[in-house]
Design a protein around this motif. Structure first.
Motif, PDB file in Angstrom:
ATOM      1  N   PHE A 270       0.831  -1.203   0.000  1.00  0.00           N
ATOM      2  CA  PHE A 270       0.000   0.000   0.000  1.00  0.00           C
ATOM      3  C   PHE A 270       0.869   1.258   0.000  1.00  0.00           C
ATOM      4  CE2 PHE A 270      -2.268   3.397   2.255  1.00  0.00           C
ATOM      5  CZ  PHE A 270      -3.348   3.549   1.409  1.00  0.00           C
ATOM      6  N   CYS A 271       1.955   1.241   0.780  1.00  0.00           N
ATOM      7  CA  CYS A 271       2.864   2.396   0.801  1.00  0.00           C
ATOM      8  C   CYS A 271       3.496   2.617  -0.569  1.00  0.00           C
ATOM      9  CB  CYS A 271       3.948   2.189   1.849  1.00  0.00           C
ATOM     10  SG  CYS A 271       3.356   2.260   3.548  1.00  0.00           S
ATOM     11  N   GLU A 272       3.830   1.540  -1.254  1.00  0.00           N
ATOM     12  CA  GLU A 272       4.408   1.673  -2.597  1.00  0.00           C
ATOM     13  C   GLU A 272       3.403   2.268  -3.572  1.00  0.00           C
ATOM     14  OE1 GLU A 272       5.637  -2.269  -3.449  1.00  0.00           O
ATOM     15  OE2 GLU A 272       7.497  -2.152  -2.252  1.00  0.00           O
ATOM     16  N   HIS A 273       2.136   1.843  -3.469  1.00  0.00           N
ATOM     17  CA  HIS A 273       1.100   2.391  -4.351  1.00  0.00           C
ATOM     18  C   HIS A 273       0.818   3.856  -4.010  1.00  0.00           C
ATOM     19  CE1 HIS A 273      -0.459  -1.996  -4.875  1.00  0.00           C
ATOM     20  NE2 HIS A 273       0.606  -1.744  -5.607  1.00  0.00           N
ATOM     21  N   MET A 274       0.864   4.180  -2.719  1.00  0.00           N
ATOM     22  CA  MET A 274       0.662   5.564  -2.299  1.00  0.00           C
ATOM     23  C   MET A 274       1.800   6.448  -2.803  1.00  0.00           C
ATOM     24  SD  MET A 274      -0.459   6.818   1.513  1.00  0.00           S
ATOM     25  CE  MET A 274       0.906   5.993   2.289  1.00  0.00           C
ATOM     26  N   GLU A 275       3.017   5.922  -2.729  1.00  0.00           N
ATOM     27  CA  GLU A 275       4.178   6.648  -3.249  1.00  0.00           C
ATOM     28  C   GLU A 275       4.056   6.891  -4.744  1.00  0.00           C
ATOM     29  OE1 GLU A 275       8.261   7.284  -4.687  1.00  0.00           O
ATOM     30  OE2 GLU A 275       7.235   7.849  -2.852  1.00  0.00           O
ATOM     31  N   GLU A 276       3.609   5.880  -5.467  1.00  0.00           N
ATOM     32  CA  GLU A 276       3.466   6.006  -6.922  1.00  0.00           C
ATOM     33  C   GLU A 276       2.433   7.060  -7.295  1.00  0.00           C
ATOM     34  OE1 GLU A 276       2.161   3.217 -10.761  1.00  0.00           O
ATOM     35  OE2 GLU A 276       2.207   2.388  -8.739  1.00  0.00           O
ATOM     36  N   PHE A 277       1.352   7.149  -6.525  1.00  0.00           N
ATOM     37  CA  PHE A 277       0.283   8.083  -6.865  1.00  0.00           C
ATOM     38  C   PHE A 277       0.618   9.514  -6.461  1.00  0.00           C
ATOM     39  CE2 PHE A 277      -3.639  10.393  -5.941  1.00  0.00           C
ATOM     40  CZ  PHE A 277      -4.329  10.234  -7.138  1.00  0.00           C
ATOM     41  N   PHE A 278       1.139   9.711  -5.251  1.00  0.00           N
ATOM     42  CA  PHE A 278       1.306  11.067  -4.720  1.00  0.00           C
ATOM     43  C   PHE A 278       2.652  11.699  -5.048  1.00  0.00           C
ATOM     44  CE2 PHE A 278      -2.054   9.545  -1.805  1.00  0.00           C
ATOM     45  CZ  PHE A 278      -2.936  10.613  -1.890  1.00  0.00           C
ATOM     46  N   SER A 394      12.620  -5.700   6.772  1.00  0.00           N
ATOM     47  CA  SER A 394      12.001  -4.513   7.364  1.00  0.00           C
ATOM     48  C   SER A 394      12.980  -3.366   7.532  1.00  0.00           C
ATOM     49  CB  SER A 394      11.378  -4.860   8.723  1.00  0.00           C
ATOM     50  OG  SER A 394      12.327  -5.461   9.579  1.00  0.00           O
ATOM     51  N   GLN A 395      14.285  -3.607   7.312  1.00  0.00           N
ATOM     52  CA  GLN A 395      15.259  -2.523   7.363  1.00  0.00           C
ATOM     53  C   GLN A 395      15.278  -1.691   6.094  1.00  0.00           C
ATOM     54  OE1 GLN A 395      18.854  -4.670   8.342  1.00  0.00           O
ATOM     55  NE2 GLN A 395      18.747  -4.094  10.513  1.00  0.00           N
ATOM     56  N   LYS A 396      14.619  -2.154   5.059  1.00  0.00           N
ATOM     57  CA  LYS A 396      14.528  -1.370   3.833  1.00  0.00           C
ATOM     58  C   LYS A 396      13.701  -0.121   4.096  1.00  0.00           C
ATOM     59  CE  LYS A 396      12.877  -1.556  -0.946  1.00  0.00           C
ATOM     60  NZ  LYS A 396      12.163  -2.370  -1.975  1.00  0.00           N
ATOM     61  N   PRO A 397      14.230   1.054   3.768  1.00  0.00           N
ATOM     62  CA  PRO A 397      13.491   2.308   4.064  1.00  0.00           C
ATOM     63  C   PRO A 397      12.110   2.322   3.410  1.00  0.00           C
ATOM     64  CG  PRO A 397      15.743   2.768   3.393  1.00  0.00           C
ATOM     65  CD  PRO A 397      15.522   1.315   3.138  1.00  0.00           C
ATOM     66  N   LEU A 398      11.122   2.669   4.202  1.00  0.00           N
ATOM     67  CA  LEU A 398       9.749   2.774   3.712  1.00  0.00           C
ATOM     68  C   LEU A 398       9.355   4.240   3.809  1.00  0.00           C
ATOM     69  CD1 LEU A 398       7.429   0.926   2.737  1.00  0.00           C
ATOM     70  CD2 LEU A 398       6.586   0.919   5.072  1.00  0.00           C
ATOM     71  N   CYS A 399       9.276   4.916   2.668  1.00  0.00           N
ATOM     72  CA  CYS A 399       9.054   6.361   2.703  1.00  0.00           C
ATOM     73  C   CYS A 399       8.313   6.806   1.452  1.00  0.00           C
ATOM     74  CB  CYS A 399      10.378   7.117   2.817  1.00  0.00           C
ATOM     75  SG  CYS A 399      11.539   6.731   1.489  1.00  0.00           S
ATOM     76  N   ILE A 400       7.792   8.018   1.510  1.00  0.00           N
ATOM     77  CA  ILE A 400       7.157   8.670   0.369  1.00  0.00           C
ATOM     78  C   ILE A 400       8.137   9.728  -0.143  1.00  0.00           C
ATOM     79  CG2 ILE A 400       5.127   9.911  -0.452  1.00  0.00           C
ATOM     80  CD1 ILE A 400       4.487   7.158   0.640  1.00  0.00           C
ATOM     81  N   THR A 401       8.337   9.758  -1.434  1.00  0.00           N
ATOM     82  CA  THR A 401       9.292  10.711  -2.004  1.00  0.00           C
ATOM     83  C   THR A 401       8.584  11.707  -2.910  1.00  0.00           C
ATOM     84  OG1 THR A 401       9.780   9.410  -4.002  1.00  0.00           O
ATOM     85  CG2 THR A 401      11.042   8.890  -2.010  1.00  0.00           C
ATOM     86  N   ALA A 402       9.288  12.797  -3.170  1.00  0.00           N
ATOM     87  CA  ALA A 402       8.816  13.786  -4.143  1.00  0.00           C
ATOM     88  C   ALA A 402       9.399  13.405  -5.497  1.00  0.00           C
ATOM     89  CB  ALA A 402       9.244  15.189  -3.732  1.00  0.00           C
ATOM     90  N   PHE A 403       8.813  12.394  -6.104  1.00  0.00           N
ATOM     91  CA  PHE A 403       9.225  11.886  -7.416  1.00  0.00           C
ATOM     92  C   PHE A 403      10.704  11.490  -7.406  1.00  0.00           C
ATOM     93  CE2 PHE A 403       8.887  12.099 -12.200  1.00  0.00           C
ATOM     94  CZ  PHE A 403       7.823  11.215 -12.258  1.00  0.00           C
TER      95      PHE A 403
END
Length: 435
Positions: A270-278, A394-403
């Motif tokens: 879900f975080c990956e899909h949210m990152e892709e959209f926003f 789970s050590q892989k960073p889970l974040c939202i980026t600006a493109f």
């Protein structure tokens, strides 16, 4: 309208009330988007009408900026509304082009991420509290656009020259917009464009904050599950617990771990899909916000103005800073919750897997009391290896980026403020040079 419901048909679920604004400007997905009916076609037509209206308003404001290009103070004053309009025009275009992605994202959220009061009351209430600040920011932005629309009407009372009638923003038109009927129509349409701009801003940000708040809530539930993955044998344990075979204990642990991993994968997807959209629109937000904060701060510091304009600009800069801070804070919370998962796996007492302490029997004759015994279970090695892989994953960073250009975090917020301060210093030096 697309209105997904949880699998449990829980009637308490609702999207943030700010999403009504997305529906009003035609940016919300329809239920049958592939083959819309007549009402759906009208809805799409209305959405493109709003986009065209905002585009024309931005062009009218840009014309005034180019007309007054030599006056830095006027350019900075009008540049704020121009940048704000362009920012949200791009948001609306993005929302209209990605209707299908928004539909899939909201459906995935409802089915996999949303937390009902029945499933976990404590976490659900905490998620609801996390969205309160978004409502405050939305109210501030709504007050701001109302001030832009209403204050010129009070100025209109004192206007004697028909050619100097005020508009919500400073604009130049290719026609006579100051006659009675054209003035009323133009004022109404530009005000409508302004409401479309501001409501899109706080509605999409509120939806993003809503998603992140409940995603962090899912991480909290995940961490509770990880804490309970290892059986605790203590004085409260029954004889049946102690007599359970090692194989049965191992199977229970493996089943718990599998469910935890599946839960973690669901959140991650879900975080990956949210990152892709926003992420595309976040890049636009970061870029334009740097200029906006600079321009508004410059006006407050360098331009003499009426009390009404000062109040308008103060609300403007507080709203802009708050909106940007909320986004970065939510992104930081997501990083924090995701990073905590690896520590939860590590600290779940997997190292005590083979050390069992027998409880004291009711008759106090248990000679094994306080004696630790190592239970040699070959499958325990496999379980510990699975825990190690879970820690690595789970050590892989889970974040939202600006493109992919910048990570949404509080560090990004301070970087934007630093950039705005640099622009402010440059503008101030230019003004002092002209003087």
């Amino acid at each position: 309208m697309h209105n997904p419901r949880p699998h449990s048909d829980n009637k308490s679920f609702t999207f943030p009330f700010q999403c009504i604004a997305l529906k009003m400007v035609g940016a919300w997905p329809l239920e049958n988007s592939d083959s819309p009916n007549f009402i759906g076609i009208l809805y799409y037509a209305w959405s493109y009408t709003i986009i065209i209206l905002i585009t024309l308003t931005c062009l009218a404001q840009s014309s005034f900026v180019f007309y007054a290009w030599g006056d830095i103070l006027t350019v900075t004053e009008c540049g704020c509304t121009v940048l704000m309009g362009i920012h949200n025009l791009l948001r609306l275009i993005h929302l209209n082009r990605r209707r299908g992605a928004l539909k899939d994202l909201t459906t995935e959220f409802v089915n996999n991420i949303w937390i009902s009061q029945d499933s976990n009351q404590f976490v659900a209430r905490k998620c609801e509290k996390d969205t309160v600040l978004l409502k405050v920011i939305s109210a501030m932005l709504f007050v701001l656009i109302c001030m832009y629309v209403i204050l010129p009407l009070f100025e209109l009372i004192h206007v004697t020259d028909s050619g100097s009638k005020p508009f919500p923003y400073k604009m130049i038109f290719p026609y006579d917009a100051y006659s009675t009927f054209p003035y009323v129509v133009t004022y109404f349409l530009t005000s409508l464009a302004g409401f479309g701009v501001v409501t899109t801003l706080f509605a999409e940000d509120s939806l993003f904050g809503f998603f992140v708040a409940y995603t962090c809530g899912q991480f909290a539930i995940l961490h509770e599950k990880i804490n309970g993955i290892i059986d605790r044998v203590d004085k409260k344990s029954t004889n049946a617990d102690l007599e359970m075979s090692l194989c049965a204990r191992e199977m229970k642990r493996k089943l718990r771990l599998k469910l935890i991993i599946d839960h973690h994968n669901t959140i991650t997807k879900f975080c990956e899909h949210m990152e892709e959209f926003f992420s595309p629109i976040l890049l636009v937000n970061f870029t334009i916000s740097s200029f906006l904060i600079c321009l508004v701060g410059f006006q407050i510091a360098a331009v003499k103005m009426t009390l009404g304009n000062l109040a308008k600009l103060l609300i403007y800069i507080v709203s802009a800073l708050s909106q940007l801070f909320i986004l970065c804070w939510k992104g930081d919370r997501l990083i924090e919750c995701g990073s905590l998962t690896s520590w939860k796996f590590y600290s779940c007492e997997w190292e005590l897997l083979h050390d069992w302490q027998y409880p004291q029997s009711p008759n106090n004759n248990n000679k094994h009391w306080n004696r630790k015994t190592t239970l040699n279970c070959p499958s325990g090695t496999s379980f510990i290896r699975d825990i190690a892989f879970s820690i690595l994953r789970s050590q892989k960073p889970l974040c939202i980026t600006a493109f992919k250009f910048s990570i949404l975090s509080l560090k990004s917020f301070t970087a934007i403020l630093s950039t705005s301060l640099s622009y402010f210093t440059l503008l101030q030096s230019l003004v002092e040079k002209n003087e």
